[in-house]
Design an enzyme around this catalytic site. Structure first.
Site, short mmCIF file in Angstrom:
data_model
loop_
_atom_site.label_atom_id
_atom_site.label_comp_id
_atom_site.label_asym_id
_atom_site.label_seq_id
_atom_site.Cartn_x
_atom_site.Cartn_y
_atom_site.Cartn_z
N GLU A 239 70.91 23.69 36.87
CA GLU A 239 72.25 22.78 37.47
C GLU A 239 73.11 23.48 38.48
O GLU A 239 73.37 23.35 39.37
CB GLU A 239 72.93 22.32 36.10
CG GLU A 239 74.14 21.40 36.67
CD GLU A 239 74.64 20.58 35.59
OE1 GLU A 239 74.28 20.48 34.37
OE2 GLU A 239 75.76 20.15 35.81
N GLU B 234 68.91 14.37 26.37
CA GLU B 234 69.43 15.45 25.75
C GLU B 234 69.76 14.97 24.27
O GLU B 234 69.47 15.99 23.32
CB GLU B 234 70.74 15.81 26.17
CG GLU B 234 70.73 16.53 27.53
CD GLU B 234 72.24 16.42 28.20
OE1 GLU B 234 72.70 15.49 28.69
OE2 GLU B 234 72.73 17.57 28.22
N ALA C 61 73.30 15.32 32.67
CA ALA C 61 73.77 14.55 31.67
C ALA C 61 73.16 13.53 31.08
O ALA C 61 73.74 12.40 30.76
CB ALA C 61 75.37 14.18 32.16
N ARG D 98 82.93 18.96 26.69
CA ARG D 98 81.80 18.10 26.05
C ARG D 98 81.62 18.71 24.45
O ARG D 98 81.54 17.75 23.56
CB ARG D 98 80.63 18.09 26.59
CG ARG D 98 79.52 16.90 26.01
CD ARG D 98 78.19 16.96 26.74
NE ARG D 98 78.08 16.14 27.97
CZ ARG D 98 78.02 14.69 27.88
NH1 ARG D 98 77.89 14.49 26.73
NH2 ARG D 98 78.03 14.10 28.92
#
Ligand code: MTE
Ligand code: HPA
Ligand code: MOS
Length: 756
Positions: free
Chosen positions: A230, A710, A507, A308
């Site tokens: 990422e 995820e 995400a 998060r």
């Protein structure tokens, strides 16, 4: 209903024909890059002698920060990371210089000829030490709901403890790499193995000191990213671009596995402290938690990951009084980065540990506490979002019922009674994972669709294919909206000149964001084509439908095929290209208040795990993981089940065997596959069974098919607690420890731990 289909890459994958960066045929004047990196974790660079390396035949040039024409800065969230070290180094493996040579072998030889004189400085490798020394990346963040501190005194049970979860190596099959090619007028094309083409483009432009339009980034596909590409695909691409800018020749740089392991960041290790308060009926009334994130030597994505962690600190439970704080601790490790779950798993491990601790001390099974506190409709998360379309209880009770949990538990009890040397443990693990980039402004995507004059279609989006099969899903969306067969549609590479200003593919939101954009673009094309067909066939627009490669009028197939319609469109000069922009509606978050509605929706599910521990050797086997998962209305169950199984395997690896080790001097010790063990077919669960939860899906999920990338990783956390239960079964003196991974060595120590 969408038609399901196989991953559109399967044919070329199994034949070895799929193209990755390393497969690109090079221009004949291409050169090869290699990093010279820091041989210690912290120090002042006194001098570097490049003379011998430079003198080597075939070495074109060695680049350092002095060769940067723009800014020597690659930090995305915080500008705290030089592309190449200047006066100081802050982690072992930090890039100092970039050797460009006629071949990889020459570059390697040259690297060995570079000598460096560094004055070593004290090294911090753990988050705890960093906190003591007040070494931080940025200011801490805190979420608060109710008033935990004052509620503890009303609780019947209050427990405090500490947990640790280790990092994790991404181990994408394809290591980091890029190939940069000079074009005309100072333009550079970079083919990169990145999840974030725009990030590469933007950073290259900044470092080279040229406008973004002079950098074109193209991504074919990735041999896995898992978050590791990422942000951390960027430096190599930028280094190659700097070299191209200077030499006007193509430069390729593919990291070998050792360099990749040493120089790149991993999942963040966390040290955490909790305090949990419960009432007699096992309701969790208060939860206080402090997370120490080991961020490494620069921010990278750490602040977003820390955020998060706070979002998932209560997993799928409702706790009315929560106080959570996270510190991003600056250490001398490579900057840690995104890894599937993005800090969420680290948060969830702590609440699950706190529950296990409380259950053990109260003397009840852990699942009674879990069950008593599952999130319900309209409960509030600690950041103010009101939970709706909640499937926490539904998935929990469905799993218990469908897999006959009571029977499973009885069998475990009977087995443990009958066996001395082997003990079984069983655990339940619910998950709730928020879908959207936590940073609201990143939740957007675009699609560019061309219908060519023969009726075939090209689809470009900002989505990067990294094995998660997002291209297949994009094709399914286009196919269903356009009403034409899949063979007419092609997914193009991800390219910044076709789709600009993209958020990274991350995400778990790539299919939702880009899929919605594809849907919008296709709908706009179909609107135009419907108008045209109504004129051509002299009938009302609302009687027309396009599907099965034909125009239908009032449900009857007309003589007008898709191809004919496109010929008509050309003849009437109707636009056959469309660009659409999608931005997730309804989401918002106010960082000054730490409250809002950051997630489009949550994904839920429950896993039941059984393990058998060999109490002589400390080894264990995972008998089964049985999952009820909330896919919404899955648009491709084959792909989605693959995502569940892959994520589960990674979650289990993180919790059980993947042990990152750094020496006190900051050197990576687990620097090869001989010292870093990942799950294989022998160590994986003997059975994985996944049942889709029957739900309506969510309108913000593409075609109501919920994000899947995820969330299932966190089912792996259940394995930790199943093993722990088996250890306790064998050794009642075992004092619960929450220190992952639960390696066989640690299991063995637990099995034979003495009282006290
Ligand atoms: N699956 C494969 N095969 N390879 C990957 O690199 N990355 C994971 C997940 N599944 C990954 C994967 C991560 S970290 C994320 S965020 C999502 O896929 C990204 O893709 P999506 O948004 O399309 O789900
Ligand atoms: N998830 C994954 N990647 C991200 C996020 C997120 O919430 N925010 C920024 N990058
Ligand atoms: Mo995934 S960690 O958001 O790339």
């Amino acid at each position: 209903m969408l038609k399901t289909m196989k991953n559109i890459d399967s044919y070329t994958h199994v034949r070895g024909e799929s193209l990755f960066v390393d497969d690109i045929i090079l221009r004949q004047d291409a050169l090869f890059g290699l990093c010279f990196d820091s041989p210690c974790a912290h120090g002042k660079i006194k001098s570097v002698d490049y003379s011998k390396a430079e003198a080597l035949d075939g070495v074109e040039k060695i680049f350092t920060y002095k060769d940067v024409l723009g800014e020597n800065q690659i930090g995305g969230i915080i500008p705290d990371e030089p592309l190449w070290a200047e006066d100081e180094v802050h982690f072992w493996g930090q890039p100092i210089a970039f050797i460009v040579a006629e071949s990889e072998a020459i570059a390697k030889k040259a690297r060995a000829l570079i000598t460096i004189d560094i004055e070593e400085l004290p090294v911090i490798t753990t988050a705890k030490e960093a906190k003591e020394k007040e070494s931080f990346i940025n200011a801490p963040r805190s979420f608060k709901l109710g008033d935990a501190a004052s509620v503890f005194s009303d609780c019947d049970y209050v427990y405090e403890g500490e947990t640790f979860s280790n990092g994790q190596e991404h181990l994408y099959l394809e290591t980091q790499g890029c190939y940069a090619i000079p074009q005309e007028n100072g333009t550079i094309k970079i083919i990169s193995s990145t999840q974030g083409p725009t990030q590469v483009q933007k950073t290259a432009a900044k470092v080279l000191g040229i406008p973004m339009h002079k950098i074109e980034v193209d991504v074919i596909r990735l041999g896995g990213g898992f978050g590791g590409k990422e942000d951390q695909a960027t430096p190599w691409a930028v280094m190659a671009a700097v070299a191209v800018q200077s030499l006007n020749r193509p430069v390729k740089y593919i990291l070998n596995r050792h360099d990749d392991l040493r120089m790149t960041g991993k999942r963040h290790p966390y040290s955490s402290f909790y305090k949990i308060g419960l009432t007699k009926d096992l309701k969790i009334k208060a939860f206080e938690v402090e997370f120490l994130q080991n961020s490494g030597a620069a921010a990278d994505l750490s602040p977003a990951i820390a955020e998060r962690t706070l979002f998932h600190a209560t997993n799928s439970y409702f706790i009315p009084n929560v106080s959570s704080t996270v510190f991003s601790c600056k250490t001398n490790l490579p900057p840690n980065t995104a890894f599937r779950g993005f800090g969420g798993p680290q948060g969830m491990f702590v609440i699950e540990s706190a529950i296990a601790d409380a259950a053990d001390q109260i003397g009840v099974n852990r699942r009674h506490i879990q069950e008593a506190n599952l999130l319900a409709e309209n409960d509030e998360f600690s950041y103010g979002q009101i939970a709706t379309q909640v499937e926490a209880r539904n998935s929990w009770f469905t799993a218990k019922e469908k897999f006959d949990f009571d029977q499973m538990e009885e069998e475990v009890i009977a087995f443990n009674k009958a066996n001395k040397r082997f003990k079984k443990g069983v655990s339940l693990m619910p998950i709730a994972f928020g879908i959207s980039f936590t940073n609201t402004q990143m939740n957007h995507a675009r699609a560019l669709i061309h219908i060519y004059q023969d009726g075939s279609v090209g689809v470009s989006t900002g989505a990067v294919e990294m094995g998660q099969s997002v291209n297949t899903k994009m094709l399914q969306v286009a196919e269903s909206v356009l009403g034409i067969s899949a063979s007419k549609i092609k997914l193009e590479t991800t390219n910044t000149t076709r789709v600009a200003n993209t958020s990274p593919s991350a995400a778990s939101s790539t299919a939702d964001l880009n899929g919605k954009a594809v849907e919008m673009a296709c709908n706009a094309l179909i609107d135009r084509l419907t108008k045209l067909a109504s004129k051509t066939l002299s009938c009302e627009e609302n009687t027309i439908a396009i599907h099965d490669d034909f125009v239908f009028v009032d449900g009857k197939k007309s003589s007008l095929s898709w191809e004919d319609l496109i010929i008509q469109a050309m003849a009437h000069r109707v636009a056959l290209s469309e660009n659409a922009h999608y931005a997730t509606p309804k989401i918002h978050f106010d960082k000054t208040k730490e409250r809002g509605h950051p997630f489009a929706y949550h994904v839920y599910g429950t896993a039941i795990t059984t393990v058998t521990v060999d109490c002589l050797r400390g080894r264990y086997e995972i008998d089964a993981v049985k999952i009820v998962h909330d896919f919404g209305k899955s648009m491709n169950i084959g792909i989605d089940l693959g995502q569940v199984e892959g994520a589960l395997a990674q979650g289990i690896g993180w919790m059980t065997m993947e042990e990152i080790a750094y020496g006190a001097d900051g050197r990576l010790l687990s620097n090869a596959l001989s010292t870093y063990k990942v799950p294989d077919v022998f160590s994986g669960p003997k059975t994985i069974e996944t049942i889709p939860l029957e739900t309506e899906g969510h309108e913000l999920a593409i075609k109501k098919s919920k994000a899947v990338g995820e969330p299932p990783l966190m089912y792996g956390i259940g394995v930790y607690f199943a093993i722990q239960q088996a250890v306790k079964e064998f050794n009642p003196n075992y004092k619960l420890e929450f220190h992952s991974p639960f390696t066989p060595e640690k299991v063995l120590m637990g099995l034979y731990q003495k009282e006290g």
